[in-house]
Design a protein around this motif. Structure first.
Motif, PDB file in Angstrom:
ATOM      1  N   ASP A 114      34.985  29.675 -36.592  1.00 28.84           N
ATOM      2  CA  ASP A 114      34.671  31.021 -36.104  1.00 28.84           C
ATOM      3  C   ASP A 114      34.272  30.946 -34.637  1.00 28.84           C
ATOM      4  N   ALA A 115      35.158  30.377 -33.838  1.00 31.01           N
ATOM      5  CA  ALA A 115      34.832  30.125 -32.436  1.00 31.01           C
ATOM      6  C   ALA A 115      34.879  31.404 -31.614  1.00 31.01           C
ATOM      7  N   GLU A 116      34.127  31.385 -30.501  1.00 27.19           N
ATOM      8  CA  GLU A 116      34.234  32.434 -29.501  1.00 27.19           C
ATOM      9  C   GLU A 116      35.631  32.416 -28.885  1.00 27.19           C
ATOM     10  N   ASP A 117      36.075  33.548 -28.388  1.00 24.32           N
ATOM     11  CA  ASP A 117      37.336  33.643 -27.662  1.00 24.32           C
ATOM     12  C   ASP A 117      37.176  32.943 -26.307  1.00 24.32           C
ATOM     13  N   PRO A 118      37.953  31.898 -26.034  1.00 20.17           N
ATOM     14  CA  PRO A 118      37.814  31.194 -24.754  1.00 20.17           C
ATOM     15  C   PRO A 118      37.965  32.111 -23.542  1.00 20.17           C
ATOM     16  N   ASP A 119      38.889  33.069 -23.621  1.00 26.02           N
ATOM     17  CA  ASP A 119      39.082  33.972 -22.487  1.00 26.02           C
ATOM     18  C   ASP A 119      37.843  34.830 -22.242  1.00 26.02           C
ATOM     19  N   HIS A 120      37.178  35.231 -23.325  1.00 27.33           N
ATOM     20  CA  HIS A 120      35.951  36.005 -23.185  1.00 27.33           C
ATOM     21  C   HIS A 120      34.877  35.176 -22.481  1.00 27.33           C
ATOM     22  N   LEU A 121      34.727  33.928 -22.881  1.00 31.54           N
ATOM     23  CA  LEU A 121      33.727  33.068 -22.252  1.00 31.54           C
ATOM     24  C   LEU A 121      34.057  32.809 -20.788  1.00 31.54           C
ATOM     25  N   ILE A 122      35.331  32.616 -20.481  1.00 28.95           N
ATOM     26  CA  ILE A 122      35.737  32.379 -19.099  1.00 28.95           C
ATOM     27  C   ILE A 122      35.325  33.553 -18.221  1.00 28.95           C
ATOM     28  N   ALA A 123      35.548  34.768 -18.702  1.00 26.40           N
ATOM     29  CA  ALA A 123      35.167  35.952 -17.932  1.00 26.40           C
ATOM     30  C   ALA A 123      33.653  36.098 -17.869  1.00 26.40           C
ATOM     31  N   GLU A 124      32.992  35.859 -18.997  1.00 27.28           N
ATOM     32  CA  GLU A 124      31.550  36.062 -19.078  1.00 27.28           C
ATOM     33  C   GLU A 124      30.785  35.121 -18.150  1.00 27.28           C
ATOM     34  N   LEU A 125      31.304  33.909 -17.984  1.00 28.88           N
ATOM     35  CA  LEU A 125      30.626  32.905 -17.170  1.00 28.88           C
ATOM     36  C   LEU A 125      31.158  32.833 -15.744  1.00 28.88           C
ATOM     37  N   GLY A 126      31.961  33.810 -15.346  1.00 28.81           N
ATOM     38  CA  GLY A 126      32.429  33.855 -13.961  1.00 28.81           C
ATOM     39  C   GLY A 126      33.401  32.751 -13.612  1.00 28.81           C
ATOM     40  N   LEU A 127      34.238  32.360 -14.574  1.00 27.63           N
ATOM     41  CA  LEU A 127      35.174  31.250 -14.358  1.00 27.63           C
ATOM     42  C   LEU A 127      36.627  31.721 -14.254  1.00 27.63           C
ATOM     43  N   THR A 128      36.842  33.027 -14.091  1.00 26.49           N
ATOM     44  CA  THR A 128      38.208  33.553 -14.104  1.00 26.49           C
ATOM     45  C   THR A 128      39.077  32.909 -13.033  1.00 26.49           C
ATOM     46  N   GLU A 129      38.540  32.769 -11.824  1.00 25.61           N
ATOM     47  CA  GLU A 129      39.339  32.179 -10.750  1.00 25.61           C
ATOM     48  C   GLU A 129      39.564  30.681 -10.948  1.00 25.61           C
ATOM     49  N   SER A 130      38.807  30.078 -11.850  1.00 20.55           N
ATOM     50  CA  SER A 130      38.932  28.634 -12.088  1.00 20.55           C
ATOM     51  C   SER A 130      39.659  28.326 -13.394  1.00 20.55           C
ATOM     52  N   ARG A 131      40.141  29.330 -14.100  1.00 21.14           N
ATOM     53  CA  ARG A 131      40.667  29.104 -15.443  1.00 21.14           C
ATOM     54  C   ARG A 131      41.837  28.121 -15.461  1.00 21.14           C
ATOM     55  N   ASN A 132      42.649  28.078 -14.400  1.00 25.26           N
ATOM     56  CA  ASN A 132      43.819  27.186 -14.357  1.00 25.26           C
ATOM     57  C   ASN A 132      43.608  25.976 -13.457  1.00 25.26           C
ATOM     58  N   VAL A 133      42.337  25.701 -13.135  1.00 18.96           N
ATOM     59  CA  VAL A 133      41.996  24.534 -12.318  1.00 18.96           C
ATOM     60  C   VAL A 133      41.652  23.363 -13.229  1.00 18.96           C
ATOM     61  N   ARG A 134      42.169  22.196 -12.924  1.00 21.10           N
ATOM     62  CA  ARG A 134      41.813  21.011 -13.709  1.00 21.10           C
ATOM     63  C   ARG A 134      40.332  20.698 -13.522  1.00 21.10           C
ATOM     64  N   THR A 135      39.702  20.252 -14.595  1.00 21.90           N
ATOM     65  CA  THR A 135      38.257  20.055 -14.540  1.00 21.90           C
ATOM     66  C   THR A 135      37.852  19.000 -13.511  1.00 21.90           C
ATOM     67  N   ALA A 136      38.749  18.071 -13.202  1.00 25.73           N
ATOM     68  CA  ALA A 136      38.444  17.055 -12.188  1.00 25.73           C
ATOM     69  C   ALA A 136      38.263  17.677 -10.807  1.00 25.73           C
ATOM     70  N   LYS A 137      38.813  18.867 -10.595  1.00 25.01           N
ATOM     71  CA  LYS A 137      38.767  19.519  -9.282  1.00 25.01           C
ATOM     72  C   LYS A 137      37.654  20.559  -9.179  1.00 25.01           C
ATOM     73  N   LEU A 138      36.858  20.725 -10.219  1.00 20.57           N
ATOM     74  CA  LEU A 138      35.824  21.753 -10.206  1.00 20.57           C
ATOM     75  C   LEU A 138      34.652  21.349  -9.323  1.00 20.57           C
ATOM     76  N   SER A 139      33.994  22.348  -8.756  1.00 22.14           N
ATOM     77  CA  SER A 139      32.750  22.099  -8.035  1.00 22.14           C
ATOM     78  C   SER A 139      31.647  21.806  -9.052  1.00 22.14           C
ATOM     79  N   GLY A 140      30.496  21.347  -8.552  1.00 23.84           N
ATOM     80  CA  GLY A 140      29.387  21.057  -9.450  1.00 23.84           C
ATOM     81  C   GLY A 140      28.934  22.277 -10.231  1.00 23.84           C
ATOM     82  N   GLY A 141      28.859  23.430  -9.562  1.00 29.67           N
ATOM     83  CA  GLY A 141      28.436  24.644 -10.245  1.00 29.67           C
ATOM     84  C   GLY A 141      29.447  25.117 -11.270  1.00 29.67           C
TER      85      GLY A 141
END
Length: 319
Positions: A114-141
């Motif tokens: 019964d998982a949360e919708d990943p897209d909902h979490l991406i929007a909720e946590l302000g990650l929309t612009e990073s959704r297609n970025v590989r995690t190795a390229k993410l900033s610390g925040g």
């Protein structure tokens, strides 16, 4: 198994380690009771025992003595059942570096019925612009927000967050606070550790202030401030070598710390009468960069431990 009392409880919990042939208690007789539907903060400097306490709650470490229960479960004896009710966001964790944020959260969601919708979490946590970025390229925040998302995705009844605001700018931190409040409002018990007095005051219904493995105070932030630190804080800078005896012996000064830096001294004191001290600071001590603020939870810490948060944070090692 179903809890009939607190969502999380620690009863006289001790965690002992040996270092360089000497035994010490990273957690030293801690009692906690964390209720469903609220945000509980563990507040303290490095070495206070926050992370070790949270790891025992998550079943990652076994107490030396005492009892830990999560929703009525012994975390180390019932690991499979614990994973159904608890999720943890650690300070540091390995991610699949070549997956994008969206790919990673979809994989994570597949682990839970019964998982949360990943897209909902991406929007909720302000990650929309990073959704297609590989995690190795993410900033610390950004990486920190992804770690929080991996904890939220299972819809846990107990959510454990270890320094969740680390690396976040003020806007992202406010977004995270909104997310945390929403989860507690939906009935989850949220336990978070933090260095930030501001975060604990703004977000937590209850806090436990830890120092050298012990809980030195617990309760609602406003109640603790009224009880232990109703005074105000006066901070100012003086030249190195300035004689502060007149302040140390002053009847209206209840605590004073000094931080030396590049030929000047930053003085931080608590007082019940700032008006009486301002003239003294400006005329006799030639104080500058003067700030006055409520003592807050840092004042509670200073009153109960005799040390500022900054001084206590210099304890070697981390627990």
């Amino acid at each position: 198994m179903e809890a009939t009392g607190p969502a999380v409880s620690l009863d006289r919990v001790i965690k002992r380690y040996e270092r360089n042939g000497r035994a010490f208690n990273a957690v030293d007789g801690v009692d906690l009771a964390i209720q469903p539907g609220g945000v509980f903060g563990l507040l303290g400097p490095n070495g206070a025992g926050k992370t070790t306490s949270m790891e025992m709650i998550a079943g990652l470490r076994v107490p030396t003595s005492g009892t830990v229960r999560v929703m009525g479960l012994d975390p180390t004896a019932y690991r499979a059942q614990l994973r159904q009710v608890l999720a943890i966001q650690p300070q540091h964790a390995a991610l699949f570096e070549q997956q994008t944020v969206a790919e990673l959260l979809r994989v994570w969601a597949s682990f839970y019925p019964d998982a949360e919708d990943p897209d909902h979490l991406i929007a909720e946590l302000g990650l929309t612009e990073s959704r297609n970025v590989r995690t190795a390229k993410l900033s610390g925040g950004q990486r920190q927000r992804v770690l929080v998302a991996t904890a939220l995705i299972s819809r846990p009844r107990v959510l454990v967050l270890d320094e969740p605001s680390t690396g976040l700018d003020p806007g992202a931190r406010q977004e995270l606070w909104t997310v945390i409040r929403a989860r507690s409002g939906a009935g989850s018990a949220v336990l978070l550790s933090t260095h930030s007095m501001e975060e604990a005051t703004a977000l937590c219904d209850q806090v436990a202030i830890m120092h050298r493995g012990r809980v030195v105070a617990s309760g609602a932030p406003a109640d603790l401030i009224r009880k232990h630190a109703a005074e105000r804080r006066l901070a100012f800078t003086v030249m190195h070598g300035t004689d502060l005896t007149v302040l140390r012996s002053h009847a209206e000064v209840s605590g004073l710390t000094e931080n030396h830096d590049n030929g000047s001294v930053r003085v931080d004191l608590t007082t019940s009468d700032t008006d009486a001290l301002l003239g003294l600071v400006t005329s006799r001590l030639s104080g500058r960069d003067i700030q006055i603020r409520d003592a807050g939870l840092e004042g509670v810490f200073l009153r109960l431990t005799g040390a500022s948060f900054e001084a206590a944070d210099e304890i070697p090692g981390k627990a």
